[in-house]
Design an enzyme around this catalytic site. Structure first.
Site, mmCIF file in Angstrom:
data_model
loop_
_atom_site.group_PDB
_atom_site.id
_atom_site.type_symbol
_atom_site.label_atom_id
_atom_site.label_comp_id
_atom_site.label_asym_id
_atom_site.label_seq_id
_atom_site.Cartn_x
_atom_site.Cartn_y
_atom_site.Cartn_z
ATOM 1 N N CYS A 45 1.156 -1.249 -0.024
ATOM 2 C CA CYS A 45 0.348 0.104 -0.267
ATOM 3 C C CYS A 45 0.907 1.294 0.014
ATOM 4 O O CYS A 45 0.846 2.013 -0.704
ATOM 5 C CB CYS A 45 -0.828 -0.120 1.352
ATOM 6 N N CYS B 155 7.570 4.511 5.954
ATOM 7 C CA CYS B 155 6.820 4.192 5.004
ATOM 8 C C CYS B 155 7.147 3.649 3.639
ATOM 9 O O CYS B 155 6.976 2.648 2.961
ATOM 10 C CB CYS B 155 5.905 5.190 4.244
HETATM 11 S S1 SF4 Z 1 0.457 5.192 5.412
HETATM 12 FE FE1 SF4 Z 1 1.233 3.068 4.224
HETATM 13 S S2 SF4 Z 1 0.013 1.381 4.250
HETATM 14 FE FE2 SF4 Z 1 -0.942 3.369 6.100
HETATM 15 S S3 SF4 Z 1 -3.320 3.661 4.464
HETATM 16 FE FE3 SF4 Z 1 -0.435 5.417 4.042
HETATM 17 S S4 SF4 Z 1 0.277 4.089 2.076
HETATM 18 FE FE4 SF4 Z 1 -1.360 2.774 3.161
#
Ligand code: SF4
Length: 238
Positions: free
Chosen positions: A116, A225
């Site tokens: 993600c 991240c």
């Molecule tokens: S921090 Fe990373 S894993 Fe969490 S919603 Fe945002 S992009 Fe997605």
């Protein structure tokens, strides 16, 4: 492009302990519009945006809009536009949330948060920086154990740019003193137990004594991240 170890060591020796503003001036002198400051709208990012707006009024600062930011973060953007002479540039992922769900399933941030982050942060960052030579970022050594060795200058292999962290050596107290003295806006969530603020699904308030980023991905062993990790690419396999 500055990337050799010796060049980086000389730069770090020269600028360690100097003010973020002097470091910003040097980067802009050398790289001009090939340098770009990113912000996640944290407290140290506010300091750098303010200093940049004084050195180079009207300059652009980009942010990665994952479509999952807090309402308070969007409200802060409006306050920054009112207070500082800078242009905020919104950088978005290739996939909408709907497209991501269709491709990878519901709530990818719960099932595969690295993927993600890769889709919603790392790839958009790579795209934005593809024609840049220097990336300025507001990370600091005191934010977490994974950031404690952050140099002011380094070469980012994944992105192929000089990475510049002008505020690496500042403490949380110094950042907040600067914000208060200059009467700068900040995210209201900081007053509600969130020292570090990212996406809604992956950010929690911290407990007293926790490190500043303990509320990020608090239910997993993930700590970054991928923007500031050496091996940040989990791939996108479905
Ligand atoms: S921090 Fe990373 S894993 Fe969490 S919603 Fe945002 S992009 Fe997605």
């Amino acid at each position: 492009m500055i990337r050799e170890t010796g060049q980086l060591q000389r730069l770090n020796s020269r600028f360690e302990g100097t003010s973020p503003s002097d470091i910003l001036k040097w980067v802009l002198d050398v790289y001009d519009d090939k340098a770009a400051l990113s912000t996640g709208f944290g407290a140290s990012g506010i300091v750098l945006m303010h200093q940049l707006s004084l050195i180079h009024p009207g300059t652009s600062v980009f942010y990665l809009d994952t479509d999952l930011l807090f309402d308070e973060t969007y409200e802060l953007m409006d306050k920054i536009r009112d207070r500082m002479d800078i242009q905020l540039v919104r950088v978005r992922p290739d996939y909408t949330l709907q497209q991501q769900e269709e491709a990878y399933g519901e709530k990818l941030w719960e099932t595969r948060p690295d993927t993600c982050c890769y889709i919603r942060k790392v790839l958009p960052l790579k795209r934005y920086l593809s024609d840049k030579e220097a990336w300025i970022t507001a990370i600091r050594r005191d934010q977490s154990p994974t950031r404690q060795d952050t140099p002011v200058f380094s070469h980012d292999e994944n992105l192929g740019v000089l990475k510049v962290c002008p505020i690496a050596g500042w403490t949380e107290d110094e950042v907040w003193a600067y914000i208060r003295i200059n009467d700068l806006p900040f995210n209201e969530l900081h007053d509600k137990g969130y020292p570090s603020i990212g996406c809604r699904p992956c950010t929690r308030p911290v407990r007293q004594g926790d490190d500043l980023r303990a509320g990020r991905w608090a239910d997993s062993d993930k700590t970054e991240c991928g923007l500031h990790s050496r091996n940040a690419h989990p791939g996108q396999s479905r």
